[in-house]
Design a protein around this motif. Structure first.
Motif, mmCIF file in Angstrom:
data_model
loop_
_atom_site.group_PDB
_atom_site.id
_atom_site.type_symbol
_atom_site.label_atom_id
_atom_site.label_comp_id
_atom_site.label_asym_id
_atom_site.label_seq_id
_atom_site.Cartn_x
_atom_site.Cartn_y
_atom_site.Cartn_z
ATOM 1 N N UNK A 48 0.832 -1.215 0.000
ATOM 2 C CA UNK A 48 0.000 0.000 0.000
ATOM 3 C C UNK A 48 0.866 1.264 0.000
ATOM 4 N N UNK A 49 2.120 1.097 -0.439
ATOM 5 C CA UNK A 49 3.066 2.219 -0.570
ATOM 6 C C UNK A 49 3.264 2.958 0.751
ATOM 7 N N UNK A 50 3.319 2.206 1.832
ATOM 8 C CA UNK A 50 3.572 2.784 3.158
ATOM 9 C C UNK A 50 4.600 1.928 3.876
ATOM 10 N N UNK A 51 5.147 2.483 4.940
ATOM 11 C CA UNK A 51 6.135 1.763 5.731
ATOM 12 C C UNK A 51 5.686 1.735 7.187
ATOM 13 N N UNK A 52 5.472 0.541 7.725
ATOM 14 C CA UNK A 52 5.060 0.448 9.124
ATOM 15 C C UNK A 52 6.195 0.873 10.042
ATOM 16 N N UNK A 53 7.435 0.676 9.594
ATOM 17 C CA UNK A 53 8.587 1.037 10.431
ATOM 18 C C UNK A 53 8.799 2.540 10.489
ATOM 19 N N UNK A 54 8.307 3.258 9.478
ATOM 20 C CA UNK A 54 8.421 4.717 9.480
ATOM 21 C C UNK A 54 7.181 5.382 10.064
ATOM 22 N N UNK A 55 6.219 4.596 10.475
ATOM 23 C CA UNK A 55 4.998 5.121 11.064
ATOM 24 C C UNK A 55 5.095 5.060 12.581
ATOM 25 N N UNK A 56 5.014 6.196 13.275
ATOM 26 C CA UNK A 56 5.102 6.164 14.743
ATOM 27 C C UNK A 56 4.086 5.193 15.339
ATOM 28 N N UNK A 57 4.452 4.569 16.428
ATOM 29 C CA UNK A 57 3.582 3.560 17.039
ATOM 30 C C UNK A 57 2.203 4.116 17.376
ATOM 31 N N UNK A 58 2.147 5.385 17.772
ATOM 32 C CA UNK A 58 0.847 5.964 18.151
ATOM 33 C C UNK A 58 -0.016 6.292 16.940
ATOM 34 N N UNK A 59 0.517 6.162 15.736
ATOM 35 C CA UNK A 59 -0.291 6.308 14.522
ATOM 36 C C UNK A 59 -0.864 4.965 14.069
ATOM 37 N N UNK A 60 -0.444 3.891 14.702
ATOM 38 C CA UNK A 60 -0.941 2.562 14.354
ATOM 39 C C UNK A 60 -2.160 2.274 15.213
ATOM 40 N N UNK A 61 -3.324 2.752 14.765
ATOM 41 C CA UNK A 61 -4.525 2.625 15.585
ATOM 42 C C UNK A 61 -4.924 1.174 15.828
ATOM 43 N N UNK A 62 -4.480 0.260 14.975
ATOM 44 C CA UNK A 62 -4.816 -1.150 15.145
ATOM 45 C C UNK A 62 -4.100 -1.800 16.326
ATOM 46 N N UNK A 63 -3.111 -1.129 16.897
ATOM 47 C CA UNK A 63 -2.406 -1.701 18.047
ATOM 48 C C UNK A 63 -3.341 -1.930 19.228
ATOM 49 N N UNK A 64 -4.409 -1.130 19.321
ATOM 50 C CA UNK A 64 -5.334 -1.261 20.455
ATOM 51 C C UNK A 64 -6.509 -2.174 20.146
ATOM 52 N N UNK A 65 -6.486 -2.821 18.963
ATOM 53 C CA UNK A 65 -7.671 -3.566 18.533
ATOM 54 C C UNK A 65 -7.534 -5.078 18.617
ATOM 55 N N UNK A 66 -6.509 -5.579 19.265
ATOM 56 C CA UNK A 66 -6.380 -7.035 19.389
ATOM 57 C C UNK A 66 -7.547 -7.588 20.204
ATOM 58 N N UNK A 67 -8.007 -8.764 19.801
ATOM 59 C CA UNK A 67 -9.131 -9.395 20.487
ATOM 60 C C UNK A 67 -8.825 -10.860 20.731
ATOM 61 N N UNK A 68 -9.418 -11.375 21.792
ATOM 62 C CA UNK A 68 -9.276 -12.790 22.063
ATOM 63 C C UNK A 68 -10.104 -13.594 21.053
ATOM 64 N N UNK A 69 -9.564 -14.712 20.598
ATOM 65 C CA UNK A 69 -10.325 -15.613 19.743
ATOM 66 C C UNK A 69 -11.508 -16.153 20.546
ATOM 67 N N UNK A 70 -12.678 -16.166 19.942
ATOM 68 C CA UNK A 70 -13.922 -16.609 20.578
ATOM 69 C C UNK A 70 -14.408 -15.640 21.659
ATOM 70 N N UNK A 71 -13.774 -14.451 21.755
ATOM 71 C CA UNK A 71 -14.279 -13.416 22.646
ATOM 72 C C UNK A 71 -13.966 -13.568 24.116
ATOM 73 N N UNK A 72 -13.218 -14.580 24.506
ATOM 74 C CA UNK A 72 -12.885 -14.777 25.919
ATOM 75 C C UNK A 72 -11.381 -14.996 26.052
ATOM 76 N N UNK A 73 -10.814 -14.532 27.175
ATOM 77 C CA UNK A 73 -9.385 -14.677 27.404
ATOM 78 C C UNK A 73 -8.972 -16.137 27.249
#
Length: 276
Positions: free
Chosen positions: A217-242
């Motif tokens: 997608x013509x972007x670099x994840x390594x050049x993108x500050x961590x706080x610009x990676x909004x998906x970092x806060x979106x991890x979810x447990x498989x099946x919805x439970x820890x």
């Protein structure tokens, strides 16, 4: 370890011995006894020989070409240059950060104080990044403190996930855990016992699938500050439970990438598809 540590620190508990180590560090080649004594500027040959002898074995080695630093000596002088043992680190910031909190969308600020670098949310007061940072790493980077902290976190994170403790170089092992923000990645050092933790999605930042996805997608994840990676806060447990697996989803343009992180922090499944 206590006796060994006491002996090692006692060996360098003298200003003259530190000068010897520094002169060997600065030398391009091994130095003879007389060359080293002249550089350290000690007239008393017996006194100089005594202190040099206290360093031989662990920090200094004597070869056919003269005296040189051993690996331990180089690590020690390198630590002195880092400022970890000689500087408090002072304070830089707070500085405004280009980006917003991935949790509440508010402004961010960076601050460095007492050898700790942080990027905090100014509203919900959540710490986005916090890590110990040697003073030398910040020196010369005061005008872009956030980038320096981001770079240091990425460097240490790669070491941890590759199995090497950035504190003692011992082996590391990780697992998933739960807290108020969802799945967490926890890495423990099996040698020194220190523990590091972060969002589970942190595991995927340098994964080849994510690197390739950004590149396509013509972007670099390594050049993108961590706080610009909004998906970092979106991890979810498989099946919805820890449990023993979490999913991380990255979206760019009209495509999404989903990876699965297992309890030992391995990425075992990658699914890439177009979005509606």
């Amino acid at each position: 370890m206590t006796d060994d540590a006491e002996a090692a620190f006692s060996a360098v508990a003298d200003e003259l011995r530190v000068r010897i180590l520094r002169e060997l560090w600065d030398a391009d080649d091994p130095l003879s006894f007389s060359e080293l004594r002249e550089r350290v500027d000690v007239q008393d040959s017996g006194r100089f020989n005594y202190h040099l002898g206290e360093l031989r074995g662990l920090f200094v080695e004597q070869t056919e070409d003269g005296y040189d630093l051993r690996f331990a000596g180089r690590k020690l002088v390198g630590s002195l240059h880092s400022g970890v043992y000689t500087e408090t680190g002072g304070m830089v910031g707070p500085q405004s950060v280009d980006g917003t909190c991935v949790l509440c969308g508010s402004d961010l600020e960076a601050v460095y104080e007492d050898q700790v670098g942080k990027v905090d949310c100014t509203d919900c007061e959540v710490t986005i990044i916090q890590t110990g940072v040697p003073p030398a790493f910040v020196d010369g980077r005061e005008d872009d403190l956030a980038a320096a902290i981001d770079g240091y976190v990425r460097t240490t994170s790669r070491s941890l996930l590759d199995g090497f403790c950035p504190t003692c170089s011992g082996p590391t092992a990780g697992h998933l855990a739960e807290n108020d923000y969802g799945p967490q990645a926890v890495v423990n050092c099996e040698r020194c016992g220190i523990s590091f933790s972060g969002l589970a999605a942190w595991v995927a930042v340098d994964h080849p699938a994510v690197l390739s996805f950004y590149d396509d997608h013509d972007r670099s994840v390594r050049d993108t500050p961590l706080w610009h990676l909004d998906w970092l806060a979106d991890a979810e447990w498989v099946d919805g439970a820890a449990g023993d697996r979490a999913t991380v989803e990255v979206r760019l343009d009209d495509e999404r990438l989903r990876v699965t992180v297992t309890d030992d922090l391995a990425v075992t499944a990658v699914d890439r598809a177009q979005t509606d």
